[in-house]
Motif scaffolding. Structure first.
Motif, PDB file in Angstrom:
ATOM      1  N   CYS A  33      15.013 -35.270  64.655  1.00  0.00           N
ATOM      2  CA  CYS A  33      14.747 -36.588  64.098  1.00  0.00           C
ATOM      3  C   CYS A  33      13.364 -37.035  64.549  1.00  0.00           C
ATOM      4  O   CYS A  33      12.842 -36.543  65.561  1.00  0.00           O
ATOM      5  CB  CYS A  33      15.763 -37.620  64.593  1.00  0.00           C
ATOM      6  N   LEU A  45      14.096 -45.035  62.832  1.00  0.00           N
ATOM      7  CA  LEU A  45      14.305 -43.659  62.376  1.00  0.00           C
ATOM      8  C   LEU A  45      13.558 -43.452  61.066  1.00  0.00           C
ATOM      9  O   LEU A  45      13.769 -44.195  60.107  1.00  0.00           O
ATOM     10  CB  LEU A  45      15.798 -43.424  62.182  1.00  0.00           C
ATOM     11  N   TYR A  48      15.475 -37.573  59.579  1.00  0.00           N
ATOM     12  CA  TYR A  48      16.630 -37.045  60.297  1.00  0.00           C
ATOM     13  C   TYR A  48      17.062 -35.717  59.694  1.00  0.00           C
ATOM     14  O   TYR A  48      16.653 -35.374  58.582  1.00  0.00           O
ATOM     15  CB  TYR A  48      17.779 -38.053  60.297  1.00  0.00           C
ATOM     16  N   GLN A  49      17.887 -34.998  60.437  1.00  0.00           N
ATOM     17  CA  GLN A  49      18.335 -33.656  60.017  1.00  0.00           C
ATOM     18  C   GLN A  49      17.151 -32.824  59.507  1.00  0.00           C
ATOM     19  O   GLN A  49      17.221 -32.204  58.443  1.00  0.00           O
ATOM     20  CB  GLN A  49      19.435 -33.764  58.965  1.00  0.00           C
TER      21      GLN A  49
END
Lengths: 107, 117
Positions: A33, A45, A48-49
């Motif tokens: 992330c 954030l 992500y992933q």
């Protein structure tokens, strides 16, 4: 313990592409992330992933990850993108590791 | 709106105890882990530990094991971070954050802790 290494600073001209790297052993095998933190604000954030963006994050932010390196790429960098960026991975299912952070300067 | 709201800034003396809080709303508080992150002045993010409010399963970062205590009260959707004896080196901003399959997707606004004699 698992460690992630980021360059302390990256500079980019407005409208150009900024690339921020994050290295760690076999990082390509882990979900990563990226977080953006502007002065006086909580982290946000942005990827992500490895490659996905949360809703509301501009598509100029993208992530890639292979081998021992993850990269956050900001295309068409804007002045508002000037911030600290942190990569993050999981050492175990509940143990989070952060990189040291990269200060992005938009000159 | 999903949010985590943290308690206000604290100023303490060395040796004093402290408990700060993080209240979740807008989602099922017991369905996600809540983590705590330290940020010392001018420094980066440091992972402290994480709790699953449903059963209070806790994992501490080795760097913080024994230095702090993480807990939660699911009846009021609140997680806590506490110290029994503060030191000047505990002066920092402390964030709570929700852990989902997307990562740390919701962050609290942070609690500033200042320890000074």
């Amino acid at each position: 313990s698992y460690e992630l290494t980021q360059p302390p600073s990256v500079s980019v001209s407005p409208g150009q592409t900024a690339s921020i790297t994050c290295s760690g052993d076999n990082l390509g095998d882990k979900y990563t992330c990226w977080y953006q933190q502007k002065p006086g604000q909580s982290p946000v954030l942005v990827v992500y992933q490895k490659t996905k963006r949360p809703s509301g994050i501009p598509d100029r932010f993208s992530g890639s990850n292979s081998g021992n390196t993850a990269t956050l790429t900001i295309s068409g960098t804007q002045a508002m993108d000037e911030a600290d960026y942190y990569c993050q991975a999981w050492d175990t299912s509940t143990h989070v590791v952060f990189g040291g952070g990269t200060k992005l300067t938009v000159l | 709106e999903v949010q985590l709201v943290q308690s206000g800034a604290e100023v303490k003396k060395p040796g004093e105890s402290l408990k700060i809080s993080c209240q979740g709303s807008g989602y099922s508080f017991t369905s996600n882990w809540i983590g705590w992150v330290r940020q010392m002045p001018g420094k980066g993010l440091e992972w402290m530990g994480i709790i699953y409010p449903q059963d209070s399963d806790i994992t501490y970062s080795p760097s913080f094991q024994g230095q702090v205590t993480i807990s939660a009260d699911k009846s009021i959707s609140t997680a806590y971070l506490q110290w029994s004896s503060l030191q000047a080196s505990d002066t920092a901003m402390y964030y709570c954050a929700r852990l989902s399959s997307s990562g740390l997707d919701v962050w609290g606004q942070g609690t500033t802790v200042t320890v000074s004699s």
